[in-house]
Design an enzyme around this catalytic site. Structure first.
Site, PDB file in Angstrom:
ATOM      1  N   ARG A  52       7.884 -12.609  -5.485  1.00  0.00           N
ATOM      2  CA  ARG A  52       7.904 -11.292  -4.842  1.00  0.00           C
ATOM      3  C   ARG A  52       7.956 -10.192  -5.904  1.00  0.00           C
ATOM      4  NH1 ARG A  52      11.648 -14.176  -1.501  1.00  0.00           N
ATOM      5  NH2 ARG A  52      13.459 -13.103  -2.407  1.00  0.00           N
ATOM      6  N   LYS A 142      12.538   5.328   5.635  1.00  0.00           N
ATOM      7  CA  LYS A 142      11.625   5.039   6.742  1.00  0.00           C
ATOM      8  C   LYS A 142      12.339   4.235   7.816  1.00  0.00           C
ATOM      9  CE  LYS A 142       8.936   1.689   7.473  1.00  0.00           C
ATOM     10  NZ  LYS A 142       7.947   0.603   7.531  1.00  0.00           N
ATOM     11  N   GLU A 183       8.598   7.256  12.226  1.00  0.00           N
ATOM     12  CA  GLU A 183       7.514   6.300  12.486  1.00  0.00           C
ATOM     13  C   GLU A 183       7.595   5.733  13.901  1.00  0.00           C
ATOM     14  OE1 GLU A 183       5.364   2.253  10.691  1.00  0.00           O
ATOM     15  OE2 GLU A 183       7.236   2.956   9.810  1.00  0.00           O
ATOM     16  N   LYS A 225       4.966   9.461  10.326  1.00  0.00           N
ATOM     17  CA  LYS A 225       4.143   8.284  10.028  1.00  0.00           C
ATOM     18  C   LYS A 225       3.697   7.673  11.356  1.00  0.00           C
ATOM     19  CE  LYS A 225       3.826   3.847   7.685  1.00  0.00           C
ATOM     20  NZ  LYS A 225       4.295   2.951   6.621  1.00  0.00           N
TER      21      LYS A 225
END
Length: 357
Positions: A52, A142, A183, A225
């Site tokens: 990762r 977010k 979002e 978003k």
């Protein structure tokens, strides 16, 4: 005048304005450990931290690519990771004038009293986590809410619960110095037409901004978003110009001019399709009080991931592919993308039904 009384107002406004710089966009690299595991599995790479880290390092150190980005959304693990040379990823981004951000929600759970609709979790210790993320260098956050279109969906309960959840998260983030990305993603799953998607998008966004105002959120310190307004995944396709017109009109009807920028999610579109649609929005000749840009995950990474395939000898080629996608989307934010970056891998659909990450 906003009723926002937090101490970070000037900083929030400055950072949000920078994130919305014309010609720049956002790399969404905030996939959960499980989701990035699926991506790695698609190229036969084991889901361990070293792999990762290698993927994120490939992206964050791509020569010349970061000039097209104003921010990168990180997963908590990545916020504290370092490059193979021992340099924190946050420092690498900051030195390239890219603002680090952080995913703060904890995924969705079923909303009781609905037919499979969801609400987002993650309020436990959110304020304390935001303080820690700010100390670590993050300057925006977010939170993803998920809604779906169906015979009776989204329900009023789902719309209100998700709007209020987004607003509650928003004020907590701002009070702790983090610009927030609002979002409310409306999934493309279904056979609805583009007009239905536009109507639902307008209803959801109107509810979100009512809730944000009720919570005294500083809109100048936020970005939106949203999904693009498209037909359902099981419906006939339409041209980028149609998507651009429907999307911009829906936003003009609902998003206050105080919001500096709107950064679209790709929603499972192919890399090339997402770029063409963004370009069409910016070419649509009406007054747009906010910048229209990108906050893409799969639509910036997929062909890069396939080119890399977990092999060190492919890093250079993969970084070239990533640079090409960043440049293409930068051009699209200015309405200047001419197409042609979408051969092969970039034209593959990335749609996943009921997408979770």
């Amino acid at each position: 005048m906003s009723a926002f009384v937090g101490k970070y107002a000037d900083e929030l406004i400055k950072n949000a304005k920078y994130i919305a710089t014309p010609g720049k966009g956002i790399l969404a690299a905030d996939e959960s450990t499980g989701t990035i595991g699926k991506r790695l599995a698609s190229i036969n790479v084991e889901n361990i931290e070293a792999n990762r880290q290698a993927l994120r390092e490939l992206l964050f150190t791509s020569p010349n690519a970061l000039q097209y980005l104003s921010g990168v959304i990180l997963f908590e693990e990545t916020l504290y990771q370092k490059s193979s040379e021992g340099k924190p990823f946050v420092e690498i981004l900051q030195e390239n004038n890219v603002i680090p951000g952080i995913k703060v929600d904890k995924g969705v759970v079923e909303l009781a009293g609905t037919d499979g609709e969801t609400t987002t979790q993650g309020f436990d210790s959110l304020g304390a986590r935001c303080q820690q993320y700010y100390k670590a260098g993050a300057r925006f956050a977010k939170w993803r809410a998920v809604l779906k279109i169906g015979p009776n969906e989204p329900s009023e309960l789902s719309i209100q619960q998700n709007a209020q959840g987004l607003a509650r998260y928003a004020i907590i983030c701002q009070e702790n110095g983090l610009v927030l990305f609002v979002e409310p993603e409306i999934l493309t799953d279904g056979s609805h037409d583009i007009a239905k998607c536009a109507a639902v998008t307008e209803t959801v966004l109107a509810a979100c901004y009512k809730a944000l105002n009720d919570q005294h959120v500083l809109l100048e310190g936020t970005l939106l978003k949203p999904n693009m307004v498209t037909p359902g995944s099981d419906s006939p396709k339409v041209s980028p110009e149609v998507i651009g017109e429907y999307t911009v009109n829906a936003l003009r009807r609902t998003v206050p001019a105080a919001v500096p920028g709107i950064v679209f999610l790709s929603g499972g579109q192919s890399e090339e399709q997402a770029t063409l649609n963004l370009n069409a929005m910016n070419k649509f000749d009406v007054v747009k009080p906010w910048t229209l840009s990108f906050s893409f995950g799969r639509a910036l990474q997929q062909s890069t991931l396939k080119t890399w395939s977990g092999k060190k000898e492919n890093v250079g080629k993969a970084q070239d592919v990533f640079l090409a996608r960043c440049k293409a989307n930068s051009e699209a934010t200015l309405g200047k993308y001419g197409g042609g970056s979408g051969t092969g891998l970039a034209s593959e659909s990335l749609h996943v039904k009921d997408y979770k990450y």
